[in-house]
Scaffold this motif. Structure first.
Motif, short mmCIF file in Angstrom:
data_model
loop_
_atom_site.label_atom_id
_atom_site.label_comp_id
_atom_site.label_asym_id
_atom_site.label_seq_id
_atom_site.Cartn_x
_atom_site.Cartn_y
_atom_site.Cartn_z
N ASN A 351 23.54 21.50 -15.57
CA ASN A 351 24.77 20.75 -15.83
C ASN A 351 25.80 21.00 -14.73
OD1 ASN A 351 26.44 19.08 -17.53
ND2 ASN A 351 27.54 20.92 -18.15
N VAL A 352 25.99 22.26 -14.37
CA VAL A 352 26.97 22.58 -13.33
C VAL A 352 26.54 21.99 -11.99
CG1 VAL A 352 27.99 24.48 -12.04
CG2 VAL A 352 27.75 24.66 -14.50
N ASN A 353 25.26 22.10 -11.70
CA ASN A 353 24.73 21.56 -10.44
C ASN A 353 24.91 20.05 -10.36
OD1 ASN A 353 23.34 21.41 -7.99
ND2 ASN A 353 21.35 21.24 -8.99
N SER A 354 24.85 19.38 -11.51
CA SER A 354 24.97 17.92 -11.55
C SER A 354 26.41 17.45 -11.63
CB SER A 354 24.18 17.37 -12.75
OG SER A 354 22.82 17.72 -12.67
N GLY A 355 27.36 18.37 -11.64
CA GLY A 355 28.77 18.00 -11.65
C GLY A 355 29.43 18.10 -13.00
N GLY A 356 28.71 18.54 -14.03
CA GLY A 356 29.31 18.67 -15.36
C GLY A 356 30.27 19.84 -15.42
N ARG A 357 31.52 19.57 -15.72
CA ARG A 357 32.52 20.62 -15.80
C ARG A 357 33.28 20.61 -17.14
NH1 ARG A 357 30.07 21.88 -12.00
NH2 ARG A 357 30.77 22.65 -9.95
N GLY A 358 33.35 19.46 -17.77
CA GLY A 358 34.16 19.34 -18.98
C GLY A 358 33.32 19.36 -20.24
N ARG A 359 34.00 19.31 -21.37
CA ARG A 359 33.32 19.31 -22.68
C ARG A 359 32.51 18.03 -22.88
NH1 ARG A 359 35.06 23.59 -25.59
NH2 ARG A 359 37.00 24.57 -24.90
N ALA A 360 32.90 16.97 -22.19
CA ALA A 360 32.18 15.70 -22.36
C ALA A 360 30.72 15.83 -21.93
CB ALA A 360 32.87 14.60 -21.56
#
Length: 566
Positions: A351-360
């Motif tokens: 998730n972090v590697n793919s750009g996921g940072r928020g709760r969404a």
């Protein structure tokens, strides 16, 4: 760590796309851990949905992904085997209650006590475990229903597409960041896999598999066949004819070889579980040890993952809130017949590697996972395992602390020892929580041993002829022996002063050591004075009562190194 996880700001588009990527990677993991736990794959998928959704909303670390995990699976497999699946769900609920109480009690802050060497060992051991776990995807089943490794053309194709997946993930960010590289790799390799499976000759197909390239659906059938064959042989006995065993295995595979299902139901309303365990103390004593273990393992893994994501994103999560969020998720998960879970380190890193940072991102992953179960199962089962293995291999490369390999001559030997022990225990035992606890214990013992030798005293006479022992270093359980050896009561004068200006008393062992020294002086008719005690040390001496009987010299100033006694 390689710079795959560079700092980015939260972005809704990135959260949505990374959540979809994570959902694709969650499917085989949830199924595999359900098999480990001895429950239906659907239970694992529902657990991943509830854990992922509720921790994303209520947890303390945006961007962290939770779901059904191997750490929880290995705890509950004994409960399911010994007492039945109906005892699992109350145990998961009790686990959630314990985790909420831990959060309310502010126990999440203790994760700050984990040394950096333990974190390095944890991360490196985790990377190796994730790497080794992927080779289970290179298996098929033989005619006897046993797992065997792939060979020939299927194995070559598998490695080729794994390499292609990794190449896309590495190259695509250099060209564009409009789409997460992991998602693009999965889509491209899935398209190639479908084309290859349709064009490949029948002789390329793995034994007992319809495809040359194994898919998520093949993996599910493989694991179901292997488990069903073992259960059929145990149930029907070794003398049972092969036809009977094959018929039972076929029926099981037919019933459980897909991920399609309806909406989850409360377990006590589901017709599958008509026989509920009695709600009495006997049931509580059965599930309590398992619930405590699940709660502890889940919180340790979740908080360690939280610290790792904090370091990668250069932000800070809230440990106590994460405890409460995990607990709430486990309560709801148990009520709907789930196996519980905790933070998933591999999926969190995807998730972090793919750009996921928020709760969404977490919410999207959970909702997409449920949509896969409800309506998109046939398409998801077509995803090749090679694509998911390639994604996880890139996670391994980005997770391993390569810089730690250059530290061996630059840091103390004790830190290297802690890193190696934690990483080795993680790899051998596959128990991340116990590895962290072991590392903290070793680090604490090393710390105590070092500081035990740091206690000394400067001895000099004062203007009145008394002998002054000005202490330097901490007085606690490990240094009391050194403390007692500093004094020579028989040769000291009538008046002796122990000056605590540069030291502190940390525990009852220190108080008892003071009392022992004081008794020696008292028995010789000599007076012992303590000066420059901190207010906290005086409070400890007051609370000790008769344990310490010394003459406390009054002093107008009390210099302390810190405002709180450790």
């Amino acid at each position: 760590m390689l710079n795959f996880f560079r700092k980015r700001s939260a972005n809704l588009k990135d959260d949505l796309l990374s959540g979809l990527t994570v959902a694709l990677a969650l499917v085989p993991e949830a199924i595999a851990f359900a098999f480990v736990a001895g429950v239906s794959p659907i239970i694992g998928l529902y657990s991943a949905f509830f854990m992922g959704l509720l921790t994303a909303v209520f947890g303390g670390r945006p961007g962290m992904i939770s779901g059904a995990t191997g750490a929880i699976a290995v705890v509950i497999v004994s409960l399911v085997a010994l007492h039945g699946v109906e005892y699992l769900f109350p145990a998961v609920i009790l686990c959630g209650v314990i985790q909420i109480l831990a959060g309310i009690g502010k126990l999440g802050q203790f994760i700050r006590m984990v040394p950096h060497s333990v974190m390095l060992g944890f991360v490196n051991g985790l990377a190796i475990v994730i790497f080794m776990a992927q080779f289970g995807s290179f298996n098929t089943v033989n005619d006897a229903g046993a797992l065997i490794p792939l060979a020939g053309a299927p194995l070559i194709l598998m490695f080729a597409l794994v390499g292609l997946t990794m190449l896309i993930i590495w190259l695509l960010p250099k060209l564009t960041r409009a789409v997460p590289a992991s998602l693009a790799a999965i889509l491209v390799v899935t398209g190639l896999s479908i084309a290859i499976n349709q064009a490949a000759p029948a002789s390329w197909s793995a034994q007992n598999q319809p495809h040359a390239l194994l898919t998520v659906g093949d993996m599910l059938r493989t694991n179901t066949t292997a488990r069903a064959t073992t259960e059929a042989r145990q149930e029907l006995g070794p003398e049972a004819p092969d036809a009977a065993i094959a018929a039972q295995v076929a029926a099981t595979v037919e019933a459980e070889s897909g991920i399609s299902a309806g909406l989850p139901k409360l377990f006590f309303l589901d017709g599958q579980y008509d026989i509920l365990p009695p709600f009495n103390l006997a049931t509580l004593w059965i599930i309590l040890p398992f619930a405590l273990t699940m709660a502890g393992v889940g919180l340790i893994e979740s908080l360690m993952t939280l610290s790792l994501i904090d370091e990668i994103t250069e932000t800070r999560g809230r440990g106590n809130r994460e405890c409460v969020g995990q607990g709430l998720a486990n309560i709801v998960c148990g009520m709907f017949g789930g196996m519980g879970g905790c933070a998933m380190i591999g999926q969190s890193l995807i998730n972090v590697n793919s750009g996921g940072r928020g709760r969404a991102s977490g919410i999207t992953a959970a909702v997409c996972l449920l949509s896969f179960v409800l309506v998109l199962a046939p398409w998801i089962e077509m995803i090749p395992m090679a694509a998911l293995v390639g994604v996880m291999f890139m996670v391994v490369i980005g997770t391993f602390e390569w810089a730690s390999l250059r530290m061996f001559r630059k840091v103390p030997f004790s830190d290297i020892l802690v890193m190696v022990v934690v990483a080795g225990y993680t790899v051998v035992m596959h128990d991340l929580a116990s590895a962290v606890i072991l590392g903290v214990i070793i680090s604490a013992l090393v710390f105590a041993w070092r500081h035990a030798t740091h206690l000394g005293a400067e001895v000099y006479p004062d203007k009145k002829g008394a002998r002054v022992y000005q202490l330097h270093g901490p007085l606690f359980f490990a240094s009391v022996a050194s403390f007692k050896e500093l004094f020579n009561p028989r040769e000291d004068p009538e008046e002796v002063v122990i000056d605590f200006y540069f030291t502190r008393v940390y525990d009852q062992s220190g108080l008892e050591a003071i009392n022992t020294v004081a008794e020696k002086y008292r028995s010789l008719g000599k007076r012992l004075h303590l000066t420059h005690l901190s207010p906290e040390c005086r409070k400890l001496l007051d609370k000790a009562g008769d344990l310490v009987e010394v003459n406390l010299s009054e002093d107008p100033q009390y210099h302390v190194a810190t405002d709180r006694l450790g």
